[in-house]
Design a protein around this motif. Structure first.
Motif, PDB file in Angstrom:
ATOM      1  N   GLY A 214      64.181  71.308  27.709  1.00  0.00           N
ATOM      2  CA  GLY A 214      65.645  71.286  27.712  1.00  0.00           C
ATOM      3  C   GLY A 214      66.268  71.005  26.358  1.00  0.00           C
ATOM      4  N   ILE A 215      65.925  71.789  25.345  1.00  0.00           N
ATOM      5  CA  ILE A 215      66.432  71.535  23.989  1.00  0.00           C
ATOM      6  C   ILE A 215      67.739  72.300  23.732  1.00  0.00           C
ATOM      7  CG2 ILE A 215      64.123  71.088  23.093  1.00  0.00           C
ATOM      8  CD1 ILE A 215      64.187  73.864  21.801  1.00  0.00           C
TER       9      ILE A 215
ATOM     10  N   VAL B  61      63.962  65.802  18.462  1.00  0.00           N
ATOM     11  CA  VAL B  61      64.197  64.369  18.352  1.00  0.00           C
ATOM     12  C   VAL B  61      65.273  64.033  17.322  1.00  0.00           C
ATOM     13  CG1 VAL B  61      61.866  63.802  19.110  1.00  0.00           C
ATOM     14  CG2 VAL B  61      62.298  64.098  16.663  1.00  0.00           C
ATOM     15  N   GLU B  62      65.577  64.981  16.447  1.00  0.00           N
ATOM     16  CA  GLU B  62      66.588  64.723  15.421  1.00  0.00           C
ATOM     17  C   GLU B  62      67.002  66.041  14.795  1.00  0.00           C
ATOM     18  OE1 GLU B  62      67.204  61.672  11.600  1.00  0.00           O
ATOM     19  OE2 GLU B  62      65.334  61.683  12.747  1.00  0.00           O
TER      20      GLU B  62
ATOM     21  N   ALA C 294      66.062  70.854  12.369  1.00  0.00           N
ATOM     22  CA  ALA C 294      65.852  70.264  13.692  1.00  0.00           C
ATOM     23  C   ALA C 294      64.378  69.898  13.790  1.00  0.00           C
ATOM     24  CB  ALA C 294      66.242  71.250  14.794  1.00  0.00           C
ATOM     25  N   VAL C 295      64.096  68.651  14.134  1.00  0.00           N
ATOM     26  CA  VAL C 295      62.728  68.141  14.169  1.00  0.00           C
ATOM     27  C   VAL C 295      62.246  68.126  15.618  1.00  0.00           C
ATOM     28  CG1 VAL C 295      61.209  66.214  13.568  1.00  0.00           C
ATOM     29  CG2 VAL C 295      63.219  66.720  12.153  1.00  0.00           C
ATOM     30  N   MET C 296      61.098  68.789  15.867  1.00  0.00           N
ATOM     31  CA  MET C 296      60.534  68.868  17.214  1.00  0.00           C
ATOM     32  C   MET C 296      59.267  68.036  17.333  1.00  0.00           C
ATOM     33  SD  MET C 296      60.896  72.665  18.877  1.00  0.00           S
ATOM     34  CE  MET C 296      60.534  72.034  20.523  1.00  0.00           C
ATOM     35  N   GLU C 297      59.163  67.331  18.454  1.00  0.00           N
ATOM     36  CA  GLU C 297      57.945  66.598  18.788  1.00  0.00           C
ATOM     37  C   GLU C 297      57.688  66.759  20.277  1.00  0.00           C
ATOM     38  OE1 GLU C 297      55.983  62.127  18.538  1.00  0.00           O
ATOM     39  OE2 GLU C 297      58.140  62.364  18.808  1.00  0.00           O
ATOM     40  N   SER C 298      56.523  67.293  20.626  1.00  0.00           N
ATOM     41  CA  SER C 298      56.093  67.419  22.023  1.00  0.00           C
ATOM     42  C   SER C 298      57.144  68.083  22.903  1.00  0.00           C
ATOM     43  CB  SER C 298      55.736  66.034  22.597  1.00  0.00           C
ATOM     44  OG  SER C 298      54.739  65.418  21.828  1.00  0.00           O
TER      45      SER C 298
ATOM     46  N   HIS D 251      64.708  58.931  13.437  1.00  0.00           N
ATOM     47  CA  HIS D 251      63.629  58.880  14.428  1.00  0.00           C
ATOM     48  C   HIS D 251      62.297  58.537  13.754  1.00  0.00           C
ATOM     49  CE1 HIS D 251      60.935  60.149  17.729  1.00  0.00           C
ATOM     50  NE2 HIS D 251      61.980  59.975  18.510  1.00  0.00           N
ATOM     51  N   ALA D 252      61.461  57.802  14.466  1.00  0.00           N
ATOM     52  CA  ALA D 252      60.162  57.374  13.914  1.00  0.00           C
ATOM     53  C   ALA D 252      59.286  58.575  13.574  1.00  0.00           C
ATOM     54  CB  ALA D 252      59.447  56.453  14.896  1.00  0.00           C
ATOM     55  N   TYR D 253      59.334  59.642  14.398  1.00  0.00           N
ATOM     56  CA  TYR D 253      58.500  60.816  14.136  1.00  0.00           C
ATOM     57  C   TYR D 253      58.937  61.508  12.852  1.00  0.00           C
ATOM     58  CZ  TYR D 253      56.244  65.357  14.773  1.00  0.00           C
ATOM     59  OH  TYR D 253      55.499  66.496  14.590  1.00  0.00           O
ATOM     60  N   THR D 254      60.242  61.595  12.627  1.00  0.00           N
ATOM     61  CA  THR D 254      60.736  62.193  11.379  1.00  0.00           C
ATOM     62  C   THR D 254      60.276  61.387  10.181  1.00  0.00           C
ATOM     63  OG1 THR D 254      62.712  62.859  12.610  1.00  0.00           O
ATOM     64  CG2 THR D 254      62.786  63.085  10.221  1.00  0.00           C
TER      65      THR D 254
END
Length: 536
Positions: free
Chosen positions: A23-24, A234-235, A226-230, A248-251
């Protein structure tokens, strides 16, 4: 605020009921450059392909409203297959990651570009061929008429990528989807392709959705990221804002994943070099043109008289672009290619005879670029890692051999607590970084003094690359290992090497301490490599 060119809302993608994109939402304005960033498996490529419904057996939900040239919005996910065919290639085009597999090997490059123009623009065959040549010229390919008649395998990697760009831009699309367009290219060619895309994007005023894991490329090219994780975004926001103050921690983890230098100077010792080469030369026979070729073949010189030494505990980096001869140098060093000149391992002549060579081979092991292809899919972890012991330590019984295998796996950070039944698993049950750790364990188990590392991290994501480089640095400190590191990545050389060799066309152009060569390069080619890395 004007309506976006593409507005994606609630995009979900699933396979067999298992959702991989959750759902992005994102949008791209006309003429804007948006980068979709994430590691392998994050869902970024599936997202891009799903917009044009190019993913087989995927269940796609949500909306992707596209403002076409004819006016009015259309939901790409609700269009019929027939309607989508009119959009693919004409209004939305795509550049795929690997042009060798995306281009048809049975047709010339010019014919493949012309086909797009005949289908979408209604040009005659002759006009389409002429336009194809002009498109190749616009991408900077030399001799475009001749290249248009060439087949994909007859072009270099950079030329094939330029041909893909020419095909994508043939119908002047409003939106270009670029999936890792520079990943497989050398650093200087990567910079050229990026500059080309920027120039063509400005010339045609098209929007670009860039799919990548390369943060340097994003900094240089994109307006927003746009940063994608799983499968989640996320940001997202302007590149300067996201990279300057990531929320975000992943970024933050992605941004902090550049290789860091953590090596100690090699110890001062009177011991002979672990490896010494003098006048190392490798040639390949090639056919000669004309009648002369009936009687004698010519010779292609892949390595031109290389001289180098590697001390105990030292890393010698060999850097250069594809075709420079660096991998040939590594294979000759391993005794896997016929060569001229002198090679010594630990002060003993390499190639003196089968008995001595077998003893010396134990001291010199190799870790290849792609762990998936270098590990046998039919062997278990215990068989793969312990294979060297059956050759070099045949006196060990099964229990002793298993103990050594477990110790080698523990050394590289793999244990049965993390992976139950570890020894009975197969390579496909591990991630790319874990497979590379298996390859390192296989090399370490016979206690070598030198590892030949042939592009050991180029097939890995940036965060995994940093982990593997950290592992290699730790093993060098603890075991006193020497490395012959083959790479095209200047950042990896800066993080790992004590000294560096710069190669081009089989010749060593520059050689010296890594700080000296990278900070004050003397040869124009070295300056070009360093500048391309800094610019990227």
């Amino acid at each position: 605020m004007t309506a976006p060119l593409l507005d994606v809302q609630g995009l979900r993608v699933a396979f067999g009921g298992k959702e991989v994109v959750h759902g992005i939402d994102f949008h791209i304005g006309a003429g804007e450059k948006l980068a979709l960033v994430g590691e392998s498996g994050s869902g970024k490529t599936v997202t891009a392909l799903s917009l044009l419904r190019l993913v087989q057996n995927a269940q796609v939900q949500g909306a992707a409203r596209f403002a076409g040239a004819a006016g009015g919005e259309r939901d790409l996910l609700a269009l019929s297959e027939h309607a989508l065919r009119g959009i693919r290639g004409k209004e939305i085009a795509m550049i795929f990651q690997e042009p060798m597999t995306a281009l048809n090997a049975l047709y010339s490059v010019g014919d493949q570009i012309a086909e797009v123009l005949e289908l979408h623009e209604g040009l005659s065959k002759r006009d389409a061929q002429a336009a194809a040549v002009q498109l190749l010229a616009d991408t900077g390919i030399t001799e475009p008429e001749r290249r248009a008649r060439a087949f994909p395998h007859q072009l270099s990697g950079g030329q094939r990528q330029r041909a893909m760009i020419a095909m994508a831009l043939a119908c002047k699309p409003r939106l270009l989807l670029a999936d890792e367009p520079t990943t497989a290219l050398d650093v200087t060619v990567r910079a050229q392709i990026l500059d080309l895309l920027s120039a063509l994007q400005q010339k045609h005023g098209m929007a670009v959705l860039l799919i990548t894991h390369d943060l340097n490329l994003v900094r240089r090219f994109a307006d927003r990221v746009a940063v994608m994780e799983s499968g989640h975004i996320v940001e997202q926001g302007p590149v300067g804002g996201v990279f300057g103050a990531p929320q975000h921690a992943y970024t933050r983890r992605l941004i902090d994943s550049r290789p860091t230098r953590d090596v100690v100077p090699p110890p001062t010792t009177d011991a002979p070099p672990v490896l010494a080469a003098q006048g190392l030369r490798v040639t390949y026979p090639v056919p000669r043109p004309g009648i002369a070729g009936w009687f004698r073949s010519g010779a292609f010189v892949a390595v031109q008289g290389a001289d180098f030494r590697i001390a105990p505990g030292e890393t010698l980096g060999v850097v250069g672009e594809s075709g420079s001869g660096k991998s040939t140098l590594a294979l000759a060093t391993l005794g896997l290619l016929r060569h001229d000149g002198a090679l010594e391992v630990g002060g003993q002549r390499w190639g003196a005879g089968s008995t001595q060579d077998r003893t010396l081979r134990r001291t010199m092991q190799v870790v290849f670029q792609d762990p998936f292809s270098s590990l046998s899919p039919r062997m278990t972890v215990e068989q793969i890692v312990g294979e060297g012991l059956t050759v070099h330590s045949p006196e060990l019984d099964r229990a002793a051999r298993r103990e050594r295998v477990l110790a080698a796996l523990a050394d590289v950070g793999l244990g049965e607590a993390q992976f139950p039944a570890l020894l009975d698993r197969y390579p496909h049950e591990f991630s790319g970084g874990q497979r590379q750790r298996l390859a390192i364990a296989r090399a370490l188990i016979v206690d070598p003094s030198l590892l030949v590392l042939d592009e050991p991290t180029s097939a890995l994501d940036v965060t995994i690359q940093k982990q593997v480089l950290g592992l290699l640095q730790r093993l060098q400190r603890e075991r006193g290992l020497s490395y012959l590191l083959i790479t095209h990545d200047i950042e990896v050389i800066a993080a790992m090497a004590h000294r560096v060799i710069v190669m081009k066309d089989g010749a060593i152009l520059e050689h010296g301490p890594v700080e000296q060569v990278l900070e004050a390069p003397e040869h124009p080619y070295t300056r070009k490599l360093v500048a391309a890395t800094v610019a990227g």
